[in-house]
Design a protein around this motif. Structure first.
Motif, PDB file in Angstrom:
ATOM      1  N   LEU A  73       0.831  -1.212   0.000  1.00  0.00           N
ATOM      2  CA  LEU A  73       0.000   0.000   0.000  1.00  0.00           C
ATOM      3  C   LEU A  73       0.864   1.260   0.000  1.00  0.00           C
ATOM      4  O   LEU A  73       0.578   2.231  -0.707  1.00  0.00           O
ATOM      5  N   PHE A  74       1.937   1.231   0.782  1.00  0.00           N
ATOM      6  CA  PHE A  74       2.839   2.381   0.914  1.00  0.00           C
ATOM      7  C   PHE A  74       3.433   2.772  -0.449  1.00  0.00           C
ATOM      8  O   PHE A  74       3.477   3.962  -0.808  1.00  0.00           O
ATOM      9  N   ILE A  75       3.869   1.774  -1.211  1.00  0.00           N
ATOM     10  CA  ILE A  75       4.443   2.044  -2.535  1.00  0.00           C
ATOM     11  C   ILE A  75       3.356   2.505  -3.505  1.00  0.00           C
ATOM     12  O   ILE A  75       3.572   3.429  -4.314  1.00  0.00           O
ATOM     13  N   THR A  76       2.181   1.875  -3.429  1.00  0.00           N
ATOM     14  CA  THR A  76       1.071   2.292  -4.305  1.00  0.00           C
ATOM     15  C   THR A  76       0.696   3.747  -4.046  1.00  0.00           C
ATOM     16  O   THR A  76       0.424   4.513  -4.982  1.00  0.00           O
ATOM     17  N   LEU A  77       0.699   4.156  -2.781  1.00  0.00           N
ATOM     18  CA  LEU A  77       0.385   5.549  -2.445  1.00  0.00           C
ATOM     19  C   LEU A  77       1.465   6.498  -2.959  1.00  0.00           C
ATOM     20  O   LEU A  77       1.159   7.623  -3.375  1.00  0.00           O
ATOM     21  N   ALA A  78       2.715   6.050  -2.916  1.00  0.00           N
ATOM     22  CA  ALA A  78       3.800   6.893  -3.445  1.00  0.00           C
ATOM     23  C   ALA A  78       3.598   7.148  -4.937  1.00  0.00           C
ATOM     24  O   ALA A  78       3.832   8.257  -5.433  1.00  0.00           O
ATOM     25  N   ILE A  94      -2.108  -0.545 -11.567  1.00  0.00           N
ATOM     26  CA  ILE A  94      -0.898  -1.209 -11.065  1.00  0.00           C
ATOM     27  C   ILE A  94      -1.253  -2.240 -10.005  1.00  0.00           C
ATOM     28  O   ILE A  94      -0.712  -3.344  -9.972  1.00  0.00           O
ATOM     29  N   MET A  95      -2.194  -1.873  -9.125  1.00  0.00           N
ATOM     30  CA  MET A  95      -2.574  -2.774  -8.038  1.00  0.00           C
ATOM     31  C   MET A  95      -3.162  -4.070  -8.575  1.00  0.00           C
ATOM     32  O   MET A  95      -2.817  -5.164  -8.133  1.00  0.00           O
ATOM     33  N   PHE A  96      -4.059  -3.957  -9.575  1.00  0.00           N
ATOM     34  CA  PHE A  96      -4.758  -5.141 -10.063  1.00  0.00           C
ATOM     35  C   PHE A  96      -3.974  -5.914 -11.121  1.00  0.00           C
ATOM     36  O   PHE A  96      -4.314  -7.048 -11.425  1.00  0.00           O
ATOM     37  N   SER A  97      -2.963  -5.287 -11.692  1.00  0.00           N
ATOM     38  CA  SER A  97      -2.234  -5.970 -12.773  1.00  0.00           C
ATOM     39  C   SER A  97      -0.842  -6.431 -12.350  1.00  0.00           C
ATOM     40  O   SER A  97      -0.064  -6.853 -13.193  1.00  0.00           O
ATOM     41  N   ALA A 111      14.419  -8.568 -15.119  1.00  0.00           N
ATOM     42  CA  ALA A 111      13.061  -8.398 -14.605  1.00  0.00           C
ATOM     43  C   ALA A 111      12.999  -8.368 -13.081  1.00  0.00           C
ATOM     44  O   ALA A 111      12.006  -7.911 -12.511  1.00  0.00           O
ATOM     45  N   LYS A 112      14.051  -8.835 -12.416  1.00  0.00           N
ATOM     46  CA  LYS A 112      14.004  -8.809 -10.952  1.00  0.00           C
ATOM     47  C   LYS A 112      14.112  -7.386 -10.408  1.00  0.00           C
ATOM     48  O   LYS A 112      13.879  -7.158  -9.230  1.00  0.00           O
ATOM     49  N   TYR A 113      14.453  -6.444 -11.301  1.00  0.00           N
ATOM     50  CA  TYR A 113      14.488  -5.039 -10.877  1.00  0.00           C
ATOM     51  C   TYR A 113      13.185  -4.309 -11.205  1.00  0.00           C
ATOM     52  O   TYR A 113      13.048  -3.124 -10.914  1.00  0.00           O
ATOM     53  N   VAL A 114      12.237  -5.013 -11.845  1.00  0.00           N
ATOM     54  CA  VAL A 114      10.949  -4.400 -12.174  1.00  0.00           C
ATOM     55  C   VAL A 114      10.131  -4.226 -10.898  1.00  0.00           C
ATOM     56  O   VAL A 114      10.073  -5.127 -10.050  1.00  0.00           O
ATOM     57  N   LEU A 115       9.474  -3.091 -10.786  1.00  0.00           N
ATOM     58  CA  LEU A 115       8.725  -2.768  -9.568  1.00  0.00           C
ATOM     59  C   LEU A 115       7.691  -3.833  -9.231  1.00  0.00           C
ATOM     60  O   LEU A 115       7.576  -4.249  -8.068  1.00  0.00           O
ATOM     61  N   ALA A 169      15.234  -3.356  -0.961  1.00  0.00           N
ATOM     62  CA  ALA A 169      16.185  -2.388  -1.518  1.00  0.00           C
ATOM     63  C   ALA A 169      15.668  -1.816  -2.834  1.00  0.00           C
ATOM     64  O   ALA A 169      15.766  -0.605  -3.088  1.00  0.00           O
ATOM     65  N   VAL A 170      15.107  -2.697  -3.694  1.00  0.00           N
ATOM     66  CA  VAL A 170      14.554  -2.230  -4.978  1.00  0.00           C
ATOM     67  C   VAL A 170      13.393  -1.266  -4.736  1.00  0.00           C
ATOM     68  O   VAL A 170      13.298  -0.202  -5.366  1.00  0.00           O
ATOM     69  N   LEU A 171      12.508  -1.633  -3.798  1.00  0.00           N
ATOM     70  CA  LEU A 171      11.374  -0.756  -3.487  1.00  0.00           C
ATOM     71  C   LEU A 171      11.848   0.593  -2.942  1.00  0.00           C
ATOM     72  O   LEU A 171      11.262   1.639  -3.254  1.00  0.00           O
ATOM     73  N   ALA A 172      12.908   0.562  -2.135  1.00  0.00           N
ATOM     74  CA  ALA A 172      13.439   1.806  -1.572  1.00  0.00           C
ATOM     75  C   ALA A 172      13.939   2.727  -2.679  1.00  0.00           C
ATOM     76  O   ALA A 172      13.730   3.953  -2.637  1.00  0.00           O
TER      77      ALA A 172
END
Length: 259
Positions: free
Chosen positions: A152-157, A179-182, A198-202, A235-238
């Motif tokens: 949720l935190f990343i989705t809000l960002a 983004i949330m549903f897909s 692809a491991k760096y894809v959000l 780390a990727v999310l950060a």
């Protein structure tokens, strides 16, 4: 610090003065209380630990919680442009950075509040209706809920960034929900097992709950390990989070609102 606190208080008043906010919170409370009742009717209460019912309820209601929080985040900045109040806000003796920070912190405060409402209501009702026997599942439940909040935190960002950059609440809501549903679809298409990059894809790092059953390895969609770990995904999310925030701050600080 006092003036910044007043800014946050002012932003909270804007949110909680709207009937829509209380309607959203009321819906969350109602569904969080109703879902354990429906689960009890469908599963029965014998032998079902209340933590299991609480976890299931929170997972279901969290989709709605995410949608409501995205609505709040999407209108945090875009709403000021839509309502024509952005000039009145910017002529006040606060820097643009403080104004944007107060809006973002208000969004985070609302998301924490709504999440706690869902968890407390779901756990309380499940405690009343289901079994207290068996081992405690509090550890796993709290971990899962923590992972859900990170998502949720990343989705809000993302919603906040789109709101700041494009000044469109509708676009921010639509893109964030897309983004949330897909997520799972993009994770399937851009599978780290097939594509190293692809491991760096959000999308492949937002759902941290997948690590709960696979230890240190990330077996996406049931596939073999791609060498991803919980620490790697965090780390990727950060990195993505910092990028989203920098874009929001730069665009909002330099935007010309004279026209």
């Amino acid at each position: 610090m006092g003036s910044f606190g007043n800014l946050i208080l002012n932003e909270n008043m804007k949110i909680f003065r709207r009937p829509r906010t209380w309607i959203m919170l009321s819906i969350l409370v109602l569904i969080s209380l109703l879902m354990p009742v429906l689960l009890r009717e469908g599963m029965g209460s014998a032998g079902v630990p209340f933590w299991e019912a609480a976890v299931t309820t929170v997972q279901i209601v969290f989709f709605l919680n995410t949608i409501f929080c995205v609505v709040i985040a999407a209108e945090a900045v875009a709403g000021e442009f839509t309502w024509g109040t952005i000039k009145l806000l910017l002529i006040r003796p606060w820097s643009r950075s403080k104004i944007l920070a107060s809006k973002y912190l208000t969004v985070i405060i609302f998301s924490i509040l709504s999440t706690l409402v869902v968890i407390v209501m779901a756990t309380g009702m499940s405690y009343l209706l289901f079994s207290h026997d068996g081992p405690s599942g509090s550890g796993n439940a709290l971990t899962l809920w923590g992972y859900l909040y990170v998502d949720l935190f990343i989705t809000l960002a993302i919603a906040f960034m789109v709101s700041s950059v494009f000044r469109s609440g509708a676009l921010a809501i639509g893109l964030s929900l897309f983004i949330m549903f897909s997520q799972s679809i993009f994770s399937l298409i851009f599978n780290p097992v097939r594509y190293e990059w692809a491991k760096y894809v959000l999308f492949n790092n937002m759902d941290l709950s997948k690590y709960m059953n696979t230890g240190a390895d990330f077996a996406l969609m049931g596939g073999p390990s791609a060498g991803m770990t919980l620490g790697f995904s965090i780390a990727v999310l950060a990195v993505y989070y910092v990028i989203f925030m920098v874009i929001s701050w730069v665009v909002f600080s330099k935007r010309d609102v004279a026209g």
